[in-house]
Design an enzyme around this catalytic site. Structure first.
Site, PDB file in Angstrom:
ATOM      1  N   HIS A  38      -0.614  -0.399   5.611  1.00 39.53           N
ATOM      2  CA  HIS A  38      -0.882   0.841   6.742  1.00 39.53           C
ATOM      3  C   HIS A  38       0.169   1.809   6.755  1.00 39.53           C
ATOM      4  CE1 HIS A  38      -3.563  -2.522   8.757  1.00 39.53           C
ATOM      5  NE2 HIS A  38      -3.965  -2.273   7.332  1.00 39.53           N
TER       6      HIS A  38
ATOM      7  N   GLN B 156       0.800  -1.015  -0.131  1.00 44.98           N
ATOM      8  CA  GLN B 156      -0.107   0.013   0.023  1.00 44.98           C
ATOM      9  C   GLN B 156       0.807   1.358  -0.058  1.00 44.98           C
ATOM     10  OE1 GLN B 156      -2.358  -0.462   3.416  1.00 44.98           O
ATOM     11  NE2 GLN B 156      -3.483  -2.358   2.506  1.00 44.98           N
TER      12      GLN B 156
ATOM     13  N   TYR C  58      -5.813   6.872  20.892  1.00 38.79           N
ATOM     14  CA  TYR C  58      -7.256   6.367  20.184  1.00 38.79           C
ATOM     15  C   TYR C  58      -7.368   4.973  20.005  1.00 38.79           C
ATOM     16  CZ  TYR C  58      -7.479  11.251  19.741  1.00 38.79           C
ATOM     17  OH  TYR C  58      -7.845  12.543  20.124  1.00 38.79           O
TER      18      TYR C  58
ATOM     19  N   GLU D   1     -13.010   5.133  11.009  1.00 34.54           N
ATOM     20  CA  GLU D   1     -13.169   6.128  12.059  1.00 34.54           C
ATOM     21  C   GLU D   1     -13.048   7.654  11.577  1.00 34.54           C
ATOM     22  OE1 GLU D   1     -10.980   5.232  15.502  1.00 34.54           O
ATOM     23  OE2 GLU D   1     -11.984   3.389  16.018  1.00 34.54           O
TER      24      GLU D   1
ATOM     25  N   TYR E  70     -10.508  -8.078   8.009  1.00 35.07           N
ATOM     26  CA  TYR E  70     -11.345  -8.147   6.647  1.00 35.07           C
ATOM     27  C   TYR E  70     -11.596  -9.636   6.223  1.00 35.07           C
ATOM     28  CZ  TYR E  70     -11.120  -3.229   6.157  1.00 35.07           C
ATOM     29  OH  TYR E  70     -11.331  -1.900   6.211  1.00 35.07           O
TER      30      TYR E  70
END
Ligand code: HEC
Length: 469
Positions: A250, A183, A352, A342, A363
């Site tokens: 990520h 990614q 968080y 979120e 997933y």
């Protein structure tokens, strides 16, 4: 009554012999629930789970309770001895996804076409093509005061759209080495608010090496562009080598400016609990002076040496970041696990929660955490279930769409949409899908010309929204 009792016993014995913890949620549903609620959840002996009607309450907690406690008199099996909280939570996410899909089958979303007027709640718009061909996986866009635009391509090229609107053939030469892996790649580009005086352009990208296996993490530099050449480069933020990893997920990249500071995330790189460690570079949002120095009043943690620049932690994959022009609050969208995207209000030193608390599951349908709340961890402003794959976030400051002034626009890759959020007193009071199904929305941002620019993947394009009038 006797036969019903016998049936219940017969049902429970084989259940407890099976290990549902290794199973994906859709399989669990097929095995345990579909017999009564239907393969497509539309009902049978048990009621429909997708018609939006709930006899025993519609909140996530109430659904969990229905599944846990059941209702033996009415024929709903209690599952608390068969499934744990995480698995039951995952079933709720699964039911929510199916419920939403069923609901959307009957709804028409604004699917804009070139030249056609799309009507929304407050504003009507048309779309205009900015770049139709020539870009590959455009990731982010930034605007120069002379009308040129900079666009990153994930594969590692920085492109310029000329003031005449034409895409310059040659990418900018001499940008840092980019690791295009999973990614990650060349992700963010941002122009300093005083660009006219200082010429600074910031890049966020996957830095690292391929020698002896990929090792990479998000990093940030700034530099200037002169005659199509990247020059004067300075490192703004770079993790310690020990945090570089070969995992392809990520990266979490964005960069915004505010009063001489910059804010930017670094995703948790698949490191899950590393996000909770303030001494670890991954899964954090940072604040630095715009030249990369660490501000003295950044959050402190007793007995710990936080990674330089740490502003907030417990993040997974933040890909949207912007500042409310009215009160300076910072918002971030976080690409969460399945069912757990979120919108967060970012405050210094706050945690968080990822992965200790989350509204999502993996997933592949395996559960993550039965917990959504924990002392000392912030709740999201809202979460999206099912996931939208949140990406790109921008307050609208312009005046071409006066009724959208100060609304927040969020892009969604998987759902291929743009959502408009109205925020009043730090709460979301309206949410509307204003565009859908014309490609994966990689970035949405307002521009100095007052229009809203959208970067699409598949097909790779840049479009903008202009008022219908
Ligand atoms: C033996 C049949 C049966 C099985 C198996 C079963 N259910 Fe049910 N379920 C029912 C019936 C009947 C009701 C309605 C009970 C009532 O009216 O209170 C119900 C109610 C529910 C409700 C509450 C609905 C509402 O309107 O509030 C939920 C949620 C639910 N089931 C989920 C599940 C899930 C998830 C599974 C699998 C883990 C499952 N059920 C397995 C028969 C079943």
């Amino acid at each position: 009554m006797k036969s019903a009792h016998l049936l219940a016993v017969a049902l429970v014995a084989p259940l407890s012999a099976q290990d549902f913890s290794k199973m994906k949620t859709d399989q669990v549903f097929q095995q345990l629930c579909s017999g009564c609620h239907g393969q497509d959840l539309s009902g049978g002996q048990g009621g429909s789970l997708i018609d939006g009607e709930w006899k025993h309450g519609s909140s996530d907690e109430e659904l969990m309770k229905s599944i846990k406690e059941g209702n033996e008199q009415l024929g709903m099996t209690p599952f608390k001895t068969v499934l744990d909280d995480r698995q039951i939570r995952s079933l709720v996410i699964f039911i929510r996804e199916k419920e939403k899909q069923a609901k959307e089958r009957g709804i028409e979303f604004p699917k804009p076409e070139l030249g056609k007027v799309t009507k929304t709640q407050h504003e009507d718009y048309k779309i205009e093509m900015v770049v139709e061909k020539g870009l590959r996986t455009p990731w982010a866009i930034a605007f120069l005061p002379d009308g040129r635009k900079l666009v990153t391509e994930k594969q590692g090229r920085l492109r310029i759209i000329g003031a005449d609107g034409k895409l310059v053939e040659e990418p900018v030469k001499g940008i840092p080495t980019i690791i295009d892996h999973g990614q990650g790649g060349l992700m963010e580009v941002a122009v300093h608010p005083d660009y006219e005086k200082n010429g600074w352009i910031y890049l966020g990208f996957a830095d690292g090496t391929r020698d002896g296996g990929v090792k990479t993490i998000t990093a940030y530099v700034r530099g200037r562009i002169k005659d199509g050449q990247w020059t004067d480069q300075e490192w703004i933020w770079k993790a310690d080598q020990k945090f570089y990893s070969g995992v392809g997920v990520h990266f979490g990249t964005r960069l915004i400016f505010d009063k001489g500071y910059i804010y930017f995330p670094v995703g948790e790189r698949g490191g899950w609990h590393e996000a909770q460690d303030v001494e670890n570079a991954k899964g954090k949002i940072y604040r630095l002076h715009d030249d990369g120095r660490v501000p003295e009043d950044n959050p402190k943690f007793e007995g710990k040496t936080p990674v330089p620049g740490l502003w907030s932690y417990g993040h997974r994959n933040p890909q949207g970041l912007d500042i409310d022009p009215r009160d300076g609050s910072i918002y971030s969208t976080e690409h969460g696990p399945r069912g757990g995207d979120e919108l967060n209000l970012i405050q210094p030193g706050h945690n968080y929660g990822w992965p200790v608390i989350t509204y999502g599951m993996n997933y592949d349908g395996t559960p993550i955490s039965g917990k959504t709340h924990e002392e000392g961890m912030d709740q999201p402003v809202i979460y999206w279930q099912p996931s939208i794959a949140a990406c790109g976030l921008s307050f609208y400051r312009g005046d071409k769409f006066p009724k959208w002034k100060n609304d927040l626009f969020a892009g969604a890759l998987a759902q291929q949409e743009i959502r408009r959020l109205r925020i009043v007193d730090k709460k979301v009071t309206e949410q509307e899908v204003i565009l859908k199904n014309i490609g994966r929305v990689r970035d949405v941002t307002e521009a100095p010309d007052g229009y809203i620019y959208v970067l699409l993947n598949d097909p790779d394009r840049v479009i903008r929204l202009i008022p219908a009038e």
